[in-house]
Design a protein around this motif. Structure first.
Motif, PDB file in Angstrom:
ATOM      1  N   ASP A  12      36.802  43.888  55.229  1.00 43.54           N
ATOM      2  CA  ASP A  12      37.555  44.440  56.363  1.00 43.54           C
ATOM      3  C   ASP A  12      37.265  45.939  56.495  1.00 43.54           C
ATOM      4  OD1 ASP A  12      39.233  44.273  58.580  1.00 43.54           O
ATOM      5  OD2 ASP A  12      41.002  44.841  57.415  1.00 43.54           O
TER       6      ASP A  12
ATOM      7  N   GLU B 235      32.836  42.324  57.183  1.00 44.41           N
ATOM      8  CA  GLU B 235      33.737  41.179  57.350  1.00 44.41           C
ATOM      9  C   GLU B 235      34.441  40.850  56.039  1.00 44.41           C
ATOM     10  OE1 GLU B 235      31.173  38.137  58.891  1.00 44.41           O
ATOM     11  OE2 GLU B 235      31.016  39.120  60.850  1.00 44.41           O
TER      12      GLU B 235
ATOM     13  N   ALA C  22      30.097  40.775  66.899  1.00 44.83           N
ATOM     14  CA  ALA C  22      30.365  39.985  65.691  1.00 44.83           C
ATOM     15  C   ALA C  22      31.786  40.205  65.173  1.00 44.83           C
ATOM     16  CB  ALA C  22      29.353  40.334  64.604  1.00 44.83           C
ATOM     17  N   GLY C  23      32.564  41.031  65.892  1.00 46.13           N
ATOM     18  CA  GLY C  23      33.948  41.266  65.501  1.00 46.13           C
ATOM     19  C   GLY C  23      34.125  42.325  64.430  1.00 46.13           C
ATOM     20  N   VAL C  24      33.124  43.182  64.248  1.00 39.79           N
ATOM     21  CA  VAL C  24      33.167  44.210  63.218  1.00 39.79           C
ATOM     22  C   VAL C  24      33.685  45.514  63.815  1.00 39.79           C
ATOM     23  CG1 VAL C  24      31.723  45.608  61.668  1.00 39.79           C
ATOM     24  CG2 VAL C  24      31.288  43.155  61.911  1.00 39.79           C
ATOM     25  N   ASP C  25      34.553  46.211  63.084  1.00 39.06           N
ATOM     26  CA  ASP C  25      35.006  47.541  63.473  1.00 39.06           C
ATOM     27  C   ASP C  25      33.835  48.492  63.264  1.00 39.06           C
ATOM     28  OD1 ASP C  25      36.639  49.651  64.230  1.00 39.06           O
ATOM     29  OD2 ASP C  25      37.470  49.918  62.216  1.00 39.06           O
TER      30      ASP C  25
ATOM     31  N   GLU D 132      29.957  44.925  67.259  1.00 44.28           N
ATOM     32  CA  GLU D 132      31.212  44.656  67.976  1.00 44.28           C
ATOM     33  C   GLU D 132      31.291  43.193  68.394  1.00 44.28           C
ATOM     34  OE1 GLU D 132      31.158  47.551  71.135  1.00 44.28           O
ATOM     35  OE2 GLU D 132      32.254  49.032  69.934  1.00 44.28           O
TER      36      GLU D 132
END
Length: 163
Positions: A30, A27, A76-79, A74
């Motif tokens: 990025d 996070e 948690a919004g992580v690539d 995913e």
């Protein structure tokens, strides 16, 4: 600073305290987290009537672990990218560093000591020695140590959290 983070996970492993650390780094920078699990090829070379079934169970557990950690990241919004690789864990991790272009490795380190540490060794310690990139180690208490600590606290009339 970090574009690609390698997060090795053990097949069928329990909760991994390194996952939140990898997520936090991803996070902040990025970055993409590459979740990898090693399926030790030794299981495939074992002789006997159940060797193939054992190898399949290990591979299935590894796949489930990769999918579970990937889904957690995913959410948690992580690539994130997950993969399963054949081979000795240290070799798999070392090759994954090169293959993914990882800038950093985040992995757990069990807090074994004494004879257990000598006999069991540590994949994490070996990775620290061979890795061409920084390795963040996240201490994880050995479940047996937690049981011993809880028993000792009970003997003192205290709970495991010291109350």
């Amino acid at each position: 600073m970090y574009d690609d983070i390698l997060l090795p996970v053990a097949p069928g492993g329990e909760a991994n305290d390194a996952v939140p650390h990898a997520a936090s780094l991803a996070e902040r920078y990025d970055a993409t987290v590459h979740v990898v699990s090693a399926v030790d090829t030794l299981a495939r070379t074992l002789r006997g009537p159940h060797a193939g079934a054992f190898a399949e169970r290990v591979e299935s557990a590894a796949q489930e672990r990769v999918e579970s950690v990937t889904a957690e990241l995913e959410a948690a919004g992580v690539d994130v990218v997950g993969s399963l690789r054949q081979g000795e864990p240290v070799d798999v991790i070392e090759n994954a560093i090169a293959d993914t272009g990882a800038d950093i490795v985040v992995m757990p380190s069990h807090t074994r000591s004494g004879l257990r540490r000598v006999l069991l060794g540590s994949v994490t310690e070996k990775v620290v020695r061979v890795s061409p990139v920084p390795v963040v180690t996240v201490p994880m208490a050995d479940p047996d140590d937690e049981v011993d600590e809880a028993a000792a606290s009970a003997d003192d009339g205290q709970t495991a959290d010291g109350t």
